[in-house]
Design a protein around this motif. Sequence first.
Motif, PDB file in Angstrom:
ATOM      1  N   THR A 171       0.855  -1.186   0.000  1.00  0.00           N
ATOM      2  CA  THR A 171       0.000   0.000   0.000  1.00  0.00           C
ATOM      3  C   THR A 171       0.890   1.235   0.000  1.00  0.00           C
ATOM      4  OG1 THR A 171      -1.704  -1.171   1.267  1.00  0.00           O
ATOM      5  CG2 THR A 171      -1.837   1.242   1.210  1.00  0.00           C
ATOM      6  N   PRO A 172       0.814   2.100  -1.035  1.00  0.00           N
ATOM      7  CA  PRO A 172       0.006   1.937  -2.247  1.00  0.00           C
ATOM      8  C   PRO A 172       0.518   0.789  -3.112  1.00  0.00           C
ATOM      9  CG  PRO A 172       1.488   3.803  -2.461  1.00  0.00           C
ATOM     10  CD  PRO A 172       1.588   3.361  -1.035  1.00  0.00           C
ATOM     11  N   VAL A 173      -0.311   0.365  -4.056  1.00  0.00           N
ATOM     12  CA  VAL A 173       0.032  -0.752  -4.936  1.00  0.00           C
ATOM     13  C   VAL A 173       1.262  -0.400  -5.767  1.00  0.00           C
ATOM     14  CG1 VAL A 173      -0.765  -2.184  -6.868  1.00  0.00           C
ATOM     15  CG2 VAL A 173      -2.352  -1.539  -5.032  1.00  0.00           C
ATOM     16  N   THR A 174       2.192  -1.337  -5.863  1.00  0.00           N
ATOM     17  CA  THR A 174       3.398  -1.143  -6.670  1.00  0.00           C
ATOM     18  C   THR A 174       3.215  -1.743  -8.054  1.00  0.00           C
ATOM     19  OG1 THR A 174       4.325  -3.184  -5.746  1.00  0.00           O
ATOM     20  CG2 THR A 174       4.908  -1.116  -4.653  1.00  0.00           C
ATOM     21  N   PRO A 175       3.946  -1.267  -9.096  1.00  0.00           N
ATOM     22  CA  PRO A 175       4.946  -0.194  -9.064  1.00  0.00           C
ATOM     23  C   PRO A 175       4.292   1.152  -8.745  1.00  0.00           C
ATOM     24  CG  PRO A 175       5.112  -1.513 -11.082  1.00  0.00           C
ATOM     25  CD  PRO A 175       3.816  -1.862 -10.447  1.00  0.00           C
ATOM     26  N   VAL A 176       5.038   2.001  -8.044  1.00  0.00           N
ATOM     27  CA  VAL A 176       4.470   3.263  -7.587  1.00  0.00           C
ATOM     28  C   VAL A 176       5.544   4.338  -7.626  1.00  0.00           C
ATOM     29  CG1 VAL A 176       5.018   2.875  -5.154  1.00  0.00           C
ATOM     30  CG2 VAL A 176       3.059   4.303  -5.751  1.00  0.00           C
ATOM     31  N   THR A 177       5.109   5.572  -7.706  1.00  0.00           N
ATOM     32  CA  THR A 177       6.009   6.728  -7.647  1.00  0.00           C
ATOM     33  C   THR A 177       5.909   7.333  -6.259  1.00  0.00           C
ATOM     34  OG1 THR A 177       5.789   7.197 -10.013  1.00  0.00           O
ATOM     35  CG2 THR A 177       6.510   9.009  -8.587  1.00  0.00           C
ATOM     36  N   ILE A 178       7.071   7.522  -5.617  1.00  0.00           N
ATOM     37  CA  ILE A 178       7.048   8.125  -4.277  1.00  0.00           C
ATOM     38  C   ILE A 178       7.990   9.323  -4.222  1.00  0.00           C
ATOM     39  CG2 ILE A 178       6.313   6.084  -3.003  1.00  0.00           C
ATOM     40  CD1 ILE A 178       9.182   5.568  -2.205  1.00  0.00           C
ATOM     41  N   VAL A 179       7.482  10.389  -3.634  1.00  0.00           N
ATOM     42  CA  VAL A 179       8.253  11.618  -3.470  1.00  0.00           C
ATOM     43  C   VAL A 179       9.122  11.494  -2.227  1.00  0.00           C
ATOM     44  CG1 VAL A 179       6.497  12.999  -4.635  1.00  0.00           C
ATOM     45  CG2 VAL A 179       6.415  12.712  -2.135  1.00  0.00           C
ATOM     46  N   PRO A 180      10.104  12.374  -2.088  1.00  0.00           N
ATOM     47  CA  PRO A 180      10.935  12.346  -0.882  1.00  0.00           C
ATOM     48  C   PRO A 180      10.079  12.378   0.388  1.00  0.00           C
ATOM     49  CG  PRO A 180      11.926  13.776  -2.502  1.00  0.00           C
ATOM     50  CD  PRO A 180      10.597  13.371  -3.064  1.00  0.00           C
ATOM     51  N   GLY A 181      10.427  11.490   1.319  1.00  0.00           N
ATOM     52  CA  GLY A 181       9.670  11.386   2.564  1.00  0.00           C
ATOM     53  C   GLY A 181       8.504  10.429   2.484  1.00  0.00           C
ATOM     54  N   GLY A 182       8.104  10.054   1.275  1.00  0.00           N
ATOM     55  CA  GLY A 182       7.003   9.116   1.113  1.00  0.00           C
ATOM     56  C   GLY A 182       7.455   7.687   1.349  1.00  0.00           C
ATOM     57  N   SER A 183       6.502   6.806   1.566  1.00  0.00           N
ATOM     58  CA  SER A 183       6.860   5.417   1.846  1.00  0.00           C
ATOM     59  C   SER A 183       5.805   4.457   1.299  1.00  0.00           C
ATOM     60  CB  SER A 183       7.039   5.191   3.352  1.00  0.00           C
ATOM     61  OG  SER A 183       5.835   5.431   4.046  1.00  0.00           O
ATOM     62  N   VAL A 184       6.211   3.212   1.202  1.00  0.00           N
ATOM     63  CA  VAL A 184       5.348   2.114   0.791  1.00  0.00           C
ATOM     64  C   VAL A 184       5.405   1.053   1.885  1.00  0.00           C
ATOM     65  CG1 VAL A 184       5.001   0.275  -0.889  1.00  0.00           C
ATOM     66  CG2 VAL A 184       5.706   2.542  -1.658  1.00  0.00           C
ATOM     67  N   SER A 185       4.244   0.570   2.324  1.00  0.00           N
ATOM     68  CA  SER A 185       4.183  -0.463   3.358  1.00  0.00           C
ATOM     69  C   SER A 185       3.680  -1.767   2.750  1.00  0.00           C
ATOM     70  CB  SER A 185       3.253  -0.035   4.496  1.00  0.00           C
ATOM     71  OG  SER A 185       3.741   1.131   5.133  1.00  0.00           O
ATOM     72  N   CYS A 186       4.415  -2.843   2.991  1.00  0.00           N
ATOM     73  CA  CYS A 186       4.091  -4.128   2.380  1.00  0.00           C
ATOM     74  C   CYS A 186       4.049  -5.235   3.439  1.00  0.00           C
ATOM     75  CB  CYS A 186       5.135  -4.510   1.324  1.00  0.00           C
ATOM     76  SG  CYS A 186       5.445  -3.239   0.078  1.00  0.00           S
ATOM     77  N   THR A 187       3.343  -6.294   3.093  1.00  0.00           N
ATOM     78  CA  THR A 187       3.378  -7.525   3.872  1.00  0.00           C
ATOM     79  C   THR A 187       3.746  -8.664   2.933  1.00  0.00           C
ATOM     80  OG1 THR A 187       1.021  -7.912   3.521  1.00  0.00           O
ATOM     81  CG2 THR A 187       1.663  -6.728   5.534  1.00  0.00           C
ATOM     82  N   ALA A 188       4.297  -9.730   3.507  1.00  0.00           N
ATOM     83  CA  ALA A 188       4.654 -10.911   2.725  1.00  0.00           C
ATOM     84  C   ALA A 188       4.630 -12.118   3.642  1.00  0.00           C
ATOM     85  CB  ALA A 188       6.029 -10.748   2.082  1.00  0.00           C
ATOM     86  N   THR A 189       4.565 -13.293   3.032  1.00  0.00           N
ATOM     87  CA  THR A 189       4.594 -14.529   3.821  1.00  0.00           C
ATOM     88  C   THR A 189       5.582 -15.513   3.209  1.00  0.00           C
ATOM     89  OG1 THR A 189       2.782 -15.516   2.557  1.00  0.00           O
ATOM     90  CG2 THR A 189       2.195 -14.287   4.558  1.00  0.00           C
ATOM     91  N   HIS A 190       6.035 -16.448   4.066  1.00  0.00           N
ATOM     92  CA  HIS A 190       6.870 -17.556   3.607  1.00  0.00           C
ATOM     93  C   HIS A 190       6.384 -18.830   4.287  1.00  0.00           C
ATOM     94  CE1 HIS A 190      10.283 -20.062   2.527  1.00  0.00           C
ATOM     95  NE2 HIS A 190      10.441 -20.364   3.797  1.00  0.00           N
ATOM     96  N   THR A 191       6.074 -19.840   3.470  1.00  0.00           N
ATOM     97  CA  THR A 191       5.619 -21.118   4.003  1.00  0.00           C
ATOM     98  C   THR A 191       6.829 -22.019   4.239  1.00  0.00           C
ATOM     99  OG1 THR A 191       3.521 -20.905   2.820  1.00  0.00           O
ATOM    100  CG2 THR A 191       4.131 -23.098   3.616  1.00  0.00           C
ATOM    101  N   VAL A 192       6.950 -22.497   5.464  1.00  0.00           N
ATOM    102  CA  VAL A 192       8.130 -23.247   5.895  1.00  0.00           C
ATOM    103  C   VAL A 192       8.244 -24.575   5.137  1.00  0.00           C
ATOM    104  CG1 VAL A 192       9.158 -24.472   7.860  1.00  0.00           C
ATOM    105  CG2 VAL A 192       8.176 -22.159   8.155  1.00  0.00           C
ATOM    106  N   THR A 193       9.480 -24.890   4.745  1.00  0.00           N
ATOM    107  CA  THR A 193       9.789 -26.162   4.085  1.00  0.00           C
ATOM    108  C   THR A 193      10.643 -27.027   5.018  1.00  0.00           C
ATOM    109  OG1 THR A 193      11.855 -25.369   3.105  1.00  0.00           O
ATOM    110  CG2 THR A 193       9.815 -24.953   1.873  1.00  0.00           C
ATOM    111  N   GLN A 194      10.834 -28.277   4.624  1.00  0.00           N
ATOM    112  CA  GLN A 194      11.696 -29.147   5.422  1.00  0.00           C
ATOM    113  C   GLN A 194      13.132 -28.625   5.440  1.00  0.00           C
ATOM    114  OE1 GLN A 194      10.597 -31.958   7.271  1.00  0.00           O
ATOM    115  NE2 GLN A 194      12.559 -31.421   8.209  1.00  0.00           N
ATOM    116  N   VAL A 195      13.556 -28.040   4.328  1.00  0.00           N
ATOM    117  CA  VAL A 195      14.897 -27.438   4.282  1.00  0.00           C
ATOM    118  C   VAL A 195      15.033 -26.355   5.349  1.00  0.00           C
ATOM    119  CG1 VAL A 195      16.482 -26.064   2.886  1.00  0.00           C
ATOM    120  CG2 VAL A 195      15.260 -27.981   1.852  1.00  0.00           C
ATOM    121  N   ASP A 196      13.989 -25.541   5.543  1.00  0.00           N
ATOM    122  CA  ASP A 196      14.021 -24.484   6.560  1.00  0.00           C
ATOM    123  C   ASP A 196      14.163 -25.083   7.959  1.00  0.00           C
ATOM    124  OD1 ASP A 196      13.568 -22.576   4.542  1.00  0.00           O
ATOM    125  OD2 ASP A 196      11.385 -22.703   4.786  1.00  0.00           O
TER     126      ASP A 196
END
Length: 213
Positions: free
Chosen positions: A149-174
């Motif tokens: 948020t906001p959706v990427t690709p995005v243009t951000i001015v100085p001082g602006g930011s983008v906040s994201c979330t992500a997940t990783h599903t654990v494997t046996q290797v992990d």
Amino acid sequence: DVISYDIVVTNTGNVTVSGLVVSDPVADAGSIVCVPVTPAVVAPGGSVSCTATHTVTQADLDNGSVVNTATASGTDPGGAAVSDPSDAVTVPAVQTPSLSTVKSSPTVNFDAVGDVISYDIVVTNTGNVTVSGLVVSDPVADAGSISCTPVTPVTIVPGGSVSCTATHTVTQVDVDAGSVVNIATGSGLDPGGAAVSDPSDPVTVPAVQSPVL
């Protein structure tokens, strides 16, 4: 920032010029101050000295410079217009494109294949120019799990930011490795089209290993 200008208009003809004024398309409103005060009557050989200012905008920084001219105009004794634009004056910008990517995880640990690790990623424009086409990448994030948020690709001015979330599903290797260690990277383009990016510090989520036969 404020750019200062000096403007001198001299009557280089052989007739008096009346109603002389000075204009500057980028001067701050009301910032042109002249001695003598304009509109002025200037005899041959006479001159008017002015100062003006321009307050820098984000567009100026993104453009890389401020280029402008000043124009003197008045009328001759017959009422005909007489004017002269100055040569262009260029004041360059010092551009410092920069991003800061911060990644964290609220997940304390994991102990089984299929557990889901959550990540928070914040990318901030810490430079002084606009960054366009900003995207966030994460080599261990589940496919399609990065949501910003906001959706990427995005243009951000100085001082602006983008906040994201992500997940990783654990494997046996992990689980066997004892932890999942990874980074996220924010990347985009500066106004000149050059790449600008920043990888986060590594984030480690430990495994609770329980070897049993």
